[in-house]
Design an enzyme around this catalytic site. Structure first.
Site, PDB file in Angstrom:
ATOM      1  N   ASN A 173      -4.462  -8.731  51.491  1.00 50.63           N
ATOM      2  CA  ASN A 173      -5.010  -7.468  51.005  1.00 50.63           C
ATOM      3  C   ASN A 173      -6.402  -7.166  51.554  1.00 50.63           C
ATOM      4  O   ASN A 173      -6.826  -6.009  51.570  1.00 50.63           O
ATOM      5  CB  ASN A 173      -5.035  -7.466  49.477  1.00 50.63           C
ATOM      6  CG  ASN A 173      -3.645  -7.160  48.938  1.00 50.63           C
ATOM      7  OD1 ASN A 173      -2.967  -6.281  49.453  1.00 50.63           O
ATOM      8  ND2 ASN A 173      -3.210  -7.894  47.944  1.00 50.63           N
ATOM      9  N   ARG A 221       1.647  -8.763  43.524  1.00 51.77           N
ATOM     10  CA  ARG A 221       1.935 -10.176  43.298  1.00 51.77           C
ATOM     11  C   ARG A 221       3.342 -10.314  42.719  1.00 51.77           C
ATOM     12  O   ARG A 221       3.710  -9.600  41.798  1.00 51.77           O
ATOM     13  CB  ARG A 221       0.908 -10.730  42.309  1.00 51.77           C
ATOM     14  CG  ARG A 221       1.091 -12.187  41.975  1.00 51.77           C
ATOM     15  CD  ARG A 221      -0.111 -12.742  41.267  1.00 51.77           C
ATOM     16  NE  ARG A 221      -0.330 -12.141  39.973  1.00 51.77           N
ATOM     17  CZ  ARG A 221      -0.684 -12.823  38.888  1.00 51.77           C
ATOM     18  NH1 ARG A 221      -0.870 -14.116  38.961  1.00 51.77           N
ATOM     19  NH2 ARG A 221      -0.901 -12.215  37.744  1.00 51.77           N
ATOM     20  N   HIS A 270     -11.004 -10.343  37.282  1.00 55.57           N
ATOM     21  CA  HIS A 270      -9.713  -9.883  36.746  1.00 55.57           C
ATOM     22  C   HIS A 270      -8.654 -10.903  37.172  1.00 55.57           C
ATOM     23  O   HIS A 270      -7.926 -10.711  38.143  1.00 55.57           O
ATOM     24  CB  HIS A 270      -9.367  -8.492  37.283  1.00 55.57           C
ATOM     25  CG  HIS A 270      -7.968  -8.083  36.906  1.00 55.57           C
ATOM     26  ND1 HIS A 270      -7.566  -7.869  35.618  1.00 55.57           N
ATOM     27  CD2 HIS A 270      -6.862  -7.891  37.665  1.00 55.57           C
ATOM     28  CE1 HIS A 270      -6.285  -7.547  35.584  1.00 55.57           C
ATOM     29  NE2 HIS A 270      -5.831  -7.558  36.824  1.00 55.57           N
ATOM     30  N   ARG A 329      -6.346  -4.847  26.619  1.00 56.50           N
ATOM     31  CA  ARG A 329      -5.467  -5.898  26.098  1.00 56.50           C
ATOM     32  C   ARG A 329      -6.163  -6.649  24.968  1.00 56.50           C
ATOM     33  O   ARG A 329      -5.551  -6.991  23.950  1.00 56.50           O
ATOM     34  CB  ARG A 329      -5.106  -6.879  27.222  1.00 56.50           C
ATOM     35  CG  ARG A 329      -4.135  -6.291  28.217  1.00 56.50           C
ATOM     36  CD  ARG A 329      -4.024  -7.139  29.480  1.00 56.50           C
ATOM     37  NE  ARG A 329      -2.952  -6.651  30.340  1.00 56.50           N
ATOM     38  CZ  ARG A 329      -2.796  -6.985  31.614  1.00 56.50           C
ATOM     39  NH1 ARG A 329      -3.663  -7.805  32.199  1.00 56.50           N
ATOM     40  NH2 ARG A 329      -1.790  -6.496  32.307  1.00 56.50           N
ATOM     41  N   VAL A 350      -8.259  -1.265  41.953  1.00 56.67           N
ATOM     42  CA  VAL A 350      -7.246  -1.774  41.017  1.00 56.67           C
ATOM     43  C   VAL A 350      -6.406  -2.855  41.702  1.00 56.67           C
ATOM     44  O   VAL A 350      -6.017  -3.838  41.080  1.00 56.67           O
ATOM     45  CB  VAL A 350      -6.334  -0.614  40.540  1.00 56.67           C
ATOM     46  CG1 VAL A 350      -5.187  -1.125  39.681  1.00 56.67           C
ATOM     47  CG2 VAL A 350      -7.151   0.428  39.762  1.00 56.67           C
ATOM     48  N   GLY A 351      -6.134  -2.665  42.991  1.00 56.19           N
ATOM     49  CA  GLY A 351      -5.280  -3.604  43.733  1.00 56.19           C
ATOM     50  C   GLY A 351      -5.894  -4.996  43.737  1.00 56.19           C
ATOM     51  O   GLY A 351      -7.089  -5.163  43.975  1.00 56.19           O
ATOM     52  N   GLN A 398     -10.158   0.553  54.275  1.00 57.34           N
ATOM     53  CA  GLN A 398     -10.439   1.654  53.350  1.00 57.34           C
ATOM     54  C   GLN A 398     -11.946   1.800  53.109  1.00 57.34           C
ATOM     55  O   GLN A 398     -12.445   2.919  52.970  1.00 57.34           O
ATOM     56  CB  GLN A 398      -9.674   1.446  52.044  1.00 57.34           C
ATOM     57  CG  GLN A 398      -8.163   1.508  52.318  1.00 57.34           C
ATOM     58  CD  GLN A 398      -7.301   1.656  51.091  1.00 57.34           C
ATOM     59  OE1 GLN A 398      -7.737   1.422  49.977  1.00 57.34           O
ATOM     60  NE2 GLN A 398      -6.058   2.027  51.290  1.00 57.34           N
ATOM     61  N   ASP A 443      -7.844  -5.544  30.999  1.00 58.47           N
ATOM     62  CA  ASP A 443      -8.058  -6.753  30.187  1.00 58.47           C
ATOM     63  C   ASP A 443      -8.779  -6.392  28.882  1.00 58.47           C
ATOM     64  O   ASP A 443      -8.466  -6.912  27.820  1.00 58.47           O
ATOM     65  CB  ASP A 443      -8.898  -7.761  30.988  1.00 58.47           C
ATOM     66  CG  ASP A 443      -8.361  -7.921  32.393  1.00 58.47           C
ATOM     67  OD1 ASP A 443      -7.313  -8.543  32.553  1.00 58.47           O
ATOM     68  OD2 ASP A 443      -8.979  -7.371  33.332  1.00 58.47           O
ATOM     69  N   ARG A 453      -2.970 -15.015  42.523  1.00 55.82           N
ATOM     70  CA  ARG A 453      -3.659 -13.866  43.103  1.00 55.82           C
ATOM     71  C   ARG A 453      -4.379 -14.233  44.389  1.00 55.82           C
ATOM     72  O   ARG A 453      -4.479 -13.428  45.316  1.00 55.82           O
ATOM     73  CB  ARG A 453      -4.640 -13.308  42.086  1.00 55.82           C
ATOM     74  CG  ARG A 453      -3.947 -12.635  40.925  1.00 55.82           C
ATOM     75  CD  ARG A 453      -4.874 -12.369  39.794  1.00 55.82           C
ATOM     76  NE  ARG A 453      -5.934 -11.443  40.163  1.00 55.82           N
ATOM     77  CZ  ARG A 453      -7.108 -11.815  40.596  1.00 55.82           C
ATOM     78  NH1 ARG A 453      -7.403 -13.085  40.712  1.00 55.82           N
ATOM     79  NH2 ARG A 453      -8.005 -10.922  40.913  1.00 55.82           N
TER      80      ARG A 453
HETATM   81  C1  LMR Z   1      -2.239  -7.277  35.560  1.00 52.84           C
HETATM   82  O1  LMR Z   1      -3.254  -7.760  35.046  1.00 52.84           O
HETATM   83  O2  LMR Z   1      -1.307  -6.807  34.904  1.00 52.84           O
HETATM   84  C2  LMR Z   1      -2.099  -7.330  37.046  1.00 52.84           C
HETATM   85  O3  LMR Z   1      -3.342  -7.349  37.641  1.00 52.84           O
HETATM   86  C3  LMR Z   1      -1.292  -8.529  37.416  1.00 52.84           C
HETATM   87  C4  LMR Z   1      -1.069  -8.625  38.898  1.00 52.84           C
HETATM   88  O4  LMR Z   1      -1.455  -9.634  39.492  1.00 52.84           O
HETATM   89  O5  LMR Z   1      -0.498  -7.702  39.490  1.00 52.84           O
END
Ligand code: LMR
Length: 296
Positions: A77, A64, A159, A134, A101-102, A84, A131, A70
């Site tokens: 994507n 992104r 996410h 974080r 993760v993507g 895959q 997250d 997103r």
């Molecule tokens: C993040 O949370 O840092 C990434 O998912 C952000 C993104 O959209 O690449």
């Protein structure tokens, strides 16, 4: 990721246009002389890359850029993750564990899962550990406590900016976190900071999070495979079994202890605030699922 004495064979899957660059990555990995790195293979053929793999970390997606939502990336994507999923279905080890993760990670995981019908659904997860980490870091900073004192944060849902970072069960040094911080800090600072952190990093760096995302991916697989930290849980996007009223099948982030989803404990937390936040992120996931219905 899998323990200090577990050798790893690494298969790197790259698009053909980046096949020269991936050789540089291979050189760097070799030069790190990691004690557990046994063998590296680089390929642009998914059927070779996923052959007999036990862990698949699907990190490759169109990233992104600044100002992009997103959801704009969803269809772009979706094609990658359906291909895959098919390759995993065809050639991966039957005990494969898949981490997506993507972005949009939850829906990409759903697409891969639906394209791999011979693999168990619970083998497909999406990363909300970033997250979660974080949230731990924000609470650590606010409380002034050491990180190991901060426990039981939960990330619910997607996410994305609709996720619900929940402190109703969190503790700091064994005390309820919400008894140590103002509720206005929780609602007006903690929640939006965690929800918007990915966008804030993109704004600052001009590119998406990298090191923190990689660290979270390692944490995710480590705890999924080897167990969650004692007296704590982690957050993980998993296939909903309908608990908490989340529609079955959606890849939704729950608190996760070992490999068993905990039951909802009635009476904990603010029961008016929490469901509303949980439903907002659920609605976004259902919209995303609707956007890719032809692929699942
Ligand atoms: C993040 O949370 O840092 C990434 O998912 C952000 C993104 O959209 O690449």
């Amino acid at each position: 990721m899998l323990g200090v004495d577990q050798p790893v064979n690494l298969n790197l899957l790259e698009i053909p246009a980046a096949s020269a660059a991936v050789q540089g990555v291979v050189m760097e990995l070799n030069d790190c002389a990691f004690a557990t790195l046994n063998r590296i293979t680089a390929t642009s053929d998914a059927n070779e890359g996923f052959k007999d793999c036990n862990f698949a970390m699907l990190v490759g997606a169109r990233p992104r850029g600044p100002g992009m939502e997103r959801k704009d990336l969803l269809l772009e994507n979706a094609k990658i993750f359906s291909a895959q999923g098919k390759a995993l279905d065809a050639v991966a080890s039957r005990d494969v564990r898949v981490l997506v993760v993507g972005n949009p990670a939850n829906t990409n995981s759903l697409i891969a899962q639906h394209n791999a019908p011979s693999l168990p659904r619970n083998r497909f997860t999406a990363m909300t550990r970033l997250d979660h980490n974080r949230g731990l870091a924000q609470l650590k900073e606010k409380s002034g406590a050491a990180l190991e004192q901060v426990k039981k944060v939960i990330i619910w849902g997607n996410h994305s900016a609709t996720q619900y970072p929940d402190l109703h069960h969190a503790t700091v040094g064994g005390k309820p976190a919400l008894s140590l911080v103002d509720s206005s800090w929780f609602k007006d600072s903690f929640i939006p900071t965690v929800q918007q952190r990915g966008a804030a990093i993109i704004k600052a760096r001009g590119t998406s999070s990298a090191a923190s995302a990689a660290a979270a991916a390692l944490d995710h697989v480590h705890d999924w495979m080897l167990g969650t930290p004692p007296g704590d849980w982690v957050s993980m996007g998993v296939s909903s079994d309908g608990s908490y009223g989340i529609p079955e099948g959606v890849i939704y982030s729950y608190r996760y202890l070992q490999e068993r989803r905990l039951q909802h404990r009635a009476g904990i937390g603010d029961q008016r605030f929490q469901p509303r936040k949980m439903q907002a992120t659920q609605r976004e996931l259902l919209e995303e699922r609707d956007g890719v219905k032809d692929l699942i």
